[in-house]
Design a protein around this motif. Structure first.
Motif, PDB file in Angstrom:
ATOM      1  N   LEU A 259     -67.551 -77.558  12.553  1.00 34.81           N
ATOM      2  CA  LEU A 259     -66.620 -76.441  12.390  1.00 34.81           C
ATOM      3  C   LEU A 259     -67.351 -75.107  12.442  1.00 34.81           C
ATOM      4  N   GLN A 260     -68.513 -75.051  11.796  1.00 35.83           N
ATOM      5  CA  GLN A 260     -69.315 -73.825  11.822  1.00 35.83           C
ATOM      6  C   GLN A 260     -69.705 -73.472  13.248  1.00 35.83           C
ATOM      7  N   LEU A 261     -70.122 -74.478  14.030  1.00 35.78           N
ATOM      8  CA  LEU A 261     -70.531 -74.251  15.413  1.00 35.78           C
ATOM      9  C   LEU A 261     -69.378 -73.699  16.239  1.00 35.78           C
ATOM     10  N   CYS A 262     -68.219 -74.321  16.133  1.00 38.29           N
ATOM     11  CA  CYS A 262     -67.067 -73.893  16.937  1.00 38.29           C
ATOM     12  C   CYS A 262     -66.609 -72.488  16.556  1.00 38.29           C
ATOM     13  N   ARG A 263     -66.599 -72.191  15.254  1.00 37.35           N
ATOM     14  CA  ARG A 263     -66.200 -70.844  14.814  1.00 37.35           C
ATOM     15  C   ARG A 263     -67.198 -69.801  15.276  1.00 37.35           C
ATOM     16  N   HIS A 264     -68.476 -70.109  15.121  1.00 33.32           N
ATOM     17  CA  HIS A 264     -69.532 -69.146  15.461  1.00 33.32           C
ATOM     18  C   HIS A 264     -69.507 -68.818  16.955  1.00 33.32           C
ATOM     19  N   VAL A 265     -69.446 -69.852  17.784  1.00 33.67           N
ATOM     20  CA  VAL A 265     -69.431 -69.625  19.232  1.00 33.67           C
ATOM     21  C   VAL A 265     -68.120 -68.966  19.655  1.00 33.67           C
ATOM     22  N   GLY A 266     -67.022 -69.362  19.036  1.00 32.52           N
ATOM     23  CA  GLY A 266     -65.738 -68.756  19.363  1.00 32.52           C
ATOM     24  C   GLY A 266     -65.716 -67.266  19.080  1.00 32.52           C
ATOM     25  N   GLN A 267     -66.420 -66.857  18.021  1.00 30.34           N
ATOM     26  CA  GLN A 267     -66.418 -65.445  17.636  1.00 30.34           C
ATOM     27  C   GLN A 267     -67.436 -64.618  18.414  1.00 30.34           C
ATOM     28  N   TYR A 268     -68.588 -65.210  18.709  1.00 31.19           N
ATOM     29  CA  TYR A 268     -69.692 -64.418  19.281  1.00 31.19           C
ATOM     30  C   TYR A 268     -70.115 -64.870  20.681  1.00 31.19           C
ATOM     31  N   HIS A 269     -69.294 -65.630  21.383  1.00 28.90           N
ATOM     32  CA  HIS A 269     -69.701 -66.228  22.661  1.00 28.90           C
ATOM     33  C   HIS A 269     -70.207 -65.214  23.672  1.00 28.90           C
ATOM     34  N   ASN A 270     -69.710 -63.984  23.625  1.00 32.62           N
ATOM     35  CA  ASN A 270     -70.113 -62.971  24.608  1.00 32.62           C
ATOM     36  C   ASN A 270     -71.067 -61.935  24.022  1.00 32.62           C
TER      37      ASN A 270
END
Length: 301
Positions: A258-269
């Motif tokens: 969950l942490q991975l998905c949230r982190h990448v979802g928020q900061y992917h760019n």
């Protein structure tokens, strides 16, 4: 990357170059394959397990060092301060050291084959090494065509776990194959996540990574689906009786997912913010693999 970062390497740069957390990709497949064998046969050869584990770590060390060498030849690592080639300024030394690790690793697998009078495990490991070379090595450089995740899945999933299982049982297993799908997915996620922060460097070097092809936004969405699919497969395999009930412990690794998905979802760019996501993926890989193997071990006890 600045000149100073190369002229005055500090302990953090060296630690990042050596990549200690990444060696879980060597440990987890051998652990899980052996755990499945223990659950199904109620026997364990510690001698084979320790030899195989040591060899796997040495072979992964070769992969890491040789990839630094091959990347230095394409220029993709010119902004990577923690490349071992950049830190030492001696590409040939890193290349020779990597080949030494490979030779020692293969020697351990040869010992297993000799002890068991069976070349099967050696053949599987040699195939893994060849595929590992094609990832970055010339003339293949398949990683530059966006095929790295597929190679990673095959080598650290079905092939590695099959080899570890066979080394203990001299047979094949549906449960080990199912487990290899889980570990193959979680290992590939590490490589997948390593691309989010280096899109510009990949483009400049002509590397068509999945994130370059898809874009970071779609890549972030795909990451969530892949994580969800991994846990769905674990649940299905448990319900179908392919996995023992104890493997439901793998759900304890949901927090890093969950942490991975949230982190990448928020900061992917945002390269500076998303660059650490591969280490979250390593955490997910380690804990999911540890609990999956533990589930099989507990079922044996």
């Amino acid at each position: 990357m600045t000149t100073n970062s190369l002229s005055y390497p500090n302990s953090k740069l060296w630690l990042a170059a050596i990549k200690p957390p990444m060696y879980s990709v060597a440990i987890i497949p051998i652990w899980v394959g052996t755990a499945v064998a223990l659950a199904e046969t109620q026997t364990l050869s510690w001698e084979i397990f320790i030899t195989f584990l040591s060899s796997a770590i040495l072979i992964v060390a070769w992969i890491n060092l040789s990839n630094d060498v091959f990347d230095s030849e394409t220029g993709i690592d010119q902004n990577k301060a923690h490349s071992l080639v950049n830190l030492t300024g001696n590409k040939s030394l890193i290349f020779r050291l990597g080949n030494l690790f490979l030779a020692l690793g293969i020697l351990g697998i040869l010992a297993i084959a000799w002890l068991q009078q069976d070349p099967t495990v050696l053949g599987i490991v040699l195939l893994c090494c060849f595929l590992g070379y094609t990832y970055q090595g010339p003339p293949f450089r398949l990683g530059y065509q966006g095929l790295g995740e597929i190679i990673c899945f095959i080598c650290f999933g079905p092939l590695a776990i099959a080899a570890a299982y066979y080394s203990q049982t001299h047979s094949w297993s549906i449960a080990s194959l199912a487990a290899s799908l889980i570990i193959g997915i979680s290992t590939s996620l590490i490589l997948f996540c390593s691309h989010f922060h280096q899109v510009q460097d990949d483009l400049a070097a002509g590397k068509r990574s999945p994130i370059v092809r898809l874009g970071t936004a779609i890549g972030a969405e795909l990451l969530s689906w892949i994580c969800g699919a991994m846990f769905a497969l674990i649940a299905l395999f448990s319900i179908w009786g392919i996995f023992p009930a104890w493997t439901i412990l793998t759900l304890l690794s949901l927090p890093p997912a969950l942490q991975l998905c949230r982190h990448v979802g928020q900061y992917h760019n945002q390269p500076d913010r998303v660059s650490n996501c591969k280490f979250i993926a390593v955490t997910l890989h380690f804990w999911s693999g540890l609990f999956l193997g533990l589930g099989f071990v507990l079922s044996a006890l």
